[in-house]
Motif scaffolding. Sequence first.
Motif, mmCIF file in Angstrom:
data_model
loop_
_atom_site.group_PDB
_atom_site.id
_atom_site.type_symbol
_atom_site.label_atom_id
_atom_site.label_comp_id
_atom_site.label_asym_id
_atom_site.label_seq_id
_atom_site.Cartn_x
_atom_site.Cartn_y
_atom_site.Cartn_z
ATOM 1 N N GLN A 1 -10.335 10.528 3.849
ATOM 2 C CA GLN A 1 -9.988 10.354 5.263
ATOM 3 C C GLN A 1 -9.498 11.699 5.788
ATOM 4 O O GLN A 1 -8.304 12.015 5.708
ATOM 5 C CB GLN A 1 -8.918 9.270 5.411
ATOM 6 N N TYR B 1 -13.777 2.784 4.179
ATOM 7 C CA TYR B 1 -13.472 3.031 2.771
ATOM 8 C C TYR B 1 -14.056 1.902 1.918
ATOM 9 O O TYR B 1 -14.594 2.144 0.845
ATOM 10 C CB TYR B 1 -11.953 3.115 2.605
ATOM 11 N N ARG B 2 -13.950 0.685 2.424
ATOM 12 C CA ARG B 2 -14.497 -0.479 1.690
ATOM 13 C C ARG B 2 -15.976 -0.280 1.438
ATOM 14 O O ARG B 2 -16.478 -0.484 0.342
ATOM 15 C CB ARG B 2 -14.301 -1.764 2.510
ATOM 16 N N PRO C 1 -12.075 3.069 13.848
ATOM 17 C CA PRO C 1 -12.879 1.912 13.451
ATOM 18 C C PRO C 1 -12.331 1.230 12.191
ATOM 19 O O PRO C 1 -11.406 1.741 11.557
ATOM 20 C CB PRO C 1 -14.266 2.518 13.187
ATOM 21 N N SER C 2 -12.945 0.121 11.866
ATOM 22 C CA SER C 2 -12.470 -0.700 10.750
ATOM 23 C C SER C 2 -12.653 -0.009 9.392
ATOM 24 O O SER C 2 -13.637 0.692 9.181
ATOM 25 C CB SER C 2 -13.249 -2.017 10.782
ATOM 26 N N GLY C 3 -11.697 -0.217 8.516
ATOM 27 C CA GLY C 3 -11.849 0.188 7.120
ATOM 28 C C GLY C 3 -11.502 1.627 6.800
ATOM 29 O O GLY C 3 -11.728 2.084 5.677
ATOM 30 N N ILE C 4 -10.918 2.351 7.760
ATOM 31 C CA ILE C 4 -10.687 3.788 7.521
ATOM 32 C C ILE C 4 -9.248 4.101 7.084
ATOM 33 O O ILE C 4 -8.877 5.254 6.974
ATOM 34 C CB ILE C 4 -11.065 4.640 8.757
ATOM 35 N N GLY C 5 -8.448 3.056 6.866
ATOM 36 C CA GLY C 5 -7.118 3.285 6.295
ATOM 37 C C GLY C 5 -5.955 3.220 7.271
ATOM 38 O O GLY C 5 -4.841 3.624 6.928
ATOM 39 N N LYS C 6 -6.168 2.669 8.467
ATOM 40 C CA LYS C 6 -5.082 2.588 9.464
ATOM 41 C C LYS C 6 -3.944 1.683 8.957
ATOM 42 O O LYS C 6 -2.780 2.055 8.991
ATOM 43 C CB LYS C 6 -5.606 2.033 10.805
ATOM 44 N N SER C 7 -4.324 0.488 8.518
ATOM 45 C CA SER C 7 -3.299 -0.462 8.045
ATOM 46 C C SER C 7 -2.629 0.071 6.791
ATOM 47 O O SER C 7 -1.410 -0.074 6.616
ATOM 48 C CB SER C 7 -3.928 -1.828 7.743
ATOM 49 N N HIS C 8 -3.424 0.687 5.926
ATOM 50 C CA HIS C 8 -2.871 1.260 4.697
ATOM 51 C C HIS C 8 -1.767 2.261 5.047
ATOM 52 O O HIS C 8 -0.654 2.178 4.499
ATOM 53 C CB HIS C 8 -4.011 1.937 3.912
ATOM 54 N N TYR D 1 -8.181 -6.469 17.762
ATOM 55 C CA TYR D 1 -9.296 -7.217 17.167
ATOM 56 C C TYR D 1 -9.582 -8.541 17.871
ATOM 57 O O TYR D 1 -10.712 -8.968 17.957
ATOM 58 C CB TYR D 1 -9.046 -7.462 15.674
ATOM 59 N N GLU E 1 -1.280 6.336 -3.233
ATOM 60 C CA GLU E 1 -2.647 5.888 -3.542
ATOM 61 C C GLU E 1 -3.625 6.142 -2.383
ATOM 62 O O GLU E 1 -4.785 5.782 -2.468
ATOM 63 C CB GLU E 1 -2.663 4.415 -3.974
ATOM 64 N N PHE E 2 -3.132 6.762 -1.311
ATOM 65 C CA PHE E 2 -4.030 7.074 -0.191
ATOM 66 C C PHE E 2 -4.779 8.361 -0.495
ATOM 67 O O PHE E 2 -4.166 9.407 -0.766
ATOM 68 C CB PHE E 2 -3.245 7.206 1.118
ATOM 69 N N ASP E 3 -6.105 8.287 -0.451
ATOM 70 C CA ASP E 3 -6.942 9.438 -0.804
ATOM 71 C C ASP E 3 -7.293 10.212 0.481
ATOM 72 O O ASP E 3 -8.150 9.779 1.252
ATOM 73 C CB ASP E 3 -8.201 8.907 -1.515
ATOM 74 N N LYS F 1 0.873 -1.181 0.000
ATOM 75 C CA LYS F 1 0.000 0.000 0.000
ATOM 76 C C LYS F 1 0.905 1.223 0.000
ATOM 77 O O LYS F 1 1.874 1.273 0.775
ATOM 78 C CB LYS F 1 -0.883 0.025 1.258
HETATM 79 P P1 ADP Z 1 -8.252 -0.333 8.582
HETATM 80 O O1 ADP Z 1 -6.887 -0.864 8.828
HETATM 81 O O2 ADP Z 1 -8.497 1.019 9.170
HETATM 82 O O3 ADP Z 1 -9.334 -1.323 8.943
HETATM 83 P P2 ADP Z 1 -7.425 -0.504 5.827
HETATM 84 O O4 ADP Z 1 -6.207 0.329 5.843
HETATM 85 O O5 ADP Z 1 -7.227 -1.983 5.782
HETATM 86 O O6 ADP Z 1 -8.407 -0.120 7.004
HETATM 87 O O7 ADP Z 1 -8.321 -0.046 4.584
HETATM 88 C C1 ADP Z 1 -9.289 -0.910 3.987
HETATM 89 C C2 ADP Z 1 -9.131 -0.861 2.472
HETATM 90 O O8 ADP Z 1 -9.476 0.426 1.990
HETATM 91 C C3 ADP Z 1 -7.713 -1.109 2.012
HETATM 92 O O9 ADP Z 1 -7.750 -1.783 0.767
HETATM 93 C C4 ADP Z 1 -7.131 0.292 1.847
HETATM 94 O O10 ADP Z 1 -6.109 0.314 0.857
HETATM 95 C C5 ADP Z 1 -8.340 1.075 1.404
HETATM 96 N N1 ADP Z 1 -8.355 2.450 1.915
HETATM 97 C C6 ADP Z 1 -8.749 2.855 3.138
HETATM 98 N N2 ADP Z 1 -8.699 4.189 3.251
HETATM 99 C C7 ADP Z 1 -8.250 4.646 2.066
HETATM 100 C C8 ADP Z 1 -7.977 5.951 1.550
HETATM 101 N N3 ADP Z 1 -8.200 7.040 2.282
HETATM 102 N N4 ADP Z 1 -7.510 6.039 0.273
HETATM 103 C C9 ADP Z 1 -7.310 4.940 -0.476
HETATM 104 N N5 ADP Z 1 -7.559 3.670 -0.050
HETATM 105 C C10 ADP Z 1 -8.022 3.521 1.197
#
Ligand code: ADP
Length: 193
Positions: free
Chosen positions: A20, A178-179, A48-55, A112, A14-16, A10
């Motif tokens: 966020q 984001y998902r 919370p889940s899906g907001i780009g922490k791991s990314h 988790y 590519e982070f938007d 990641k």
């Molecule tokens: P979290 O760790 O917060 O649960 P992730 O980092 O795994 O979330 O993000 C979930 C998916 O959405 C991943 O595929 C990630 O690349 C994408 N994603 C999340 N936020 C963004 C963002 N702001 N811009 C681009 N991709 C994002």
Amino acid sequence: MKKARFPDIKTLEEFDFSCQTTIKKKQVISLLDFNWIDNRENLVFFGPSGIGKSHLAKAIGIKAIDKGYKVIFFNSQDLMEYLDLALAKNTLKQKIKSLCKYDLIICDEMSYIPWQKSSVFNFFQLINSVYEHRSMIITANKSFSEWGEFFADETAATAIIDRIIHHCHIFPMSGESYRLKIQMNKKDSGGNL
Ligand code: ADP
Ligand code: MG
């Protein structure tokens, strides 16, 4: 890069940041001087889940590798199993010592799954060795006040948190997954769910 063991790649490019908005692009860019690694400080991304922490954790880790830092990535469950196995094989000290050779240890998705007491103790030993010696990036969906729950031990949780936050940059993040957002956009434009 191979040694870092990222499950996927990641990038910051590519982070938007318009999706966020609870973390500013400027804040993230300012981390790319890596003074925080040189100063043995930690980064924590909450939310919370899906907001780009791991990314963000992976993207910052990859930038650190580009700058020549040694990085290793663990999903927290993998780290728990890795340390548990080391304890069973009587190699915990050695494994922790070799982890301390990395400049940055990324510990993804801390809160988790529940941790067994013995795993918490192993993790505490790692944190203790890393403290003021190496940097960590931690991502978690629970705030520090709730860590006692998944660590099953308030005292150990407090000791761990204490060491993590002593030299730490904390980024509380929020917003919609984001998902989910992508799926809703697909649905709105007539795509299949
Ligand atoms: P979290 O760790 O917060 O649960 P992730 O980092 O795994 O979330 O993000 C979930 C998916 O959405 C991943 O595929 C990630 O690349 C994408 N994603 C999340 N936020 C963004 C963002 N702001 N811009 C681009 N991709 C994002
Ligand atoms: Mg994640």
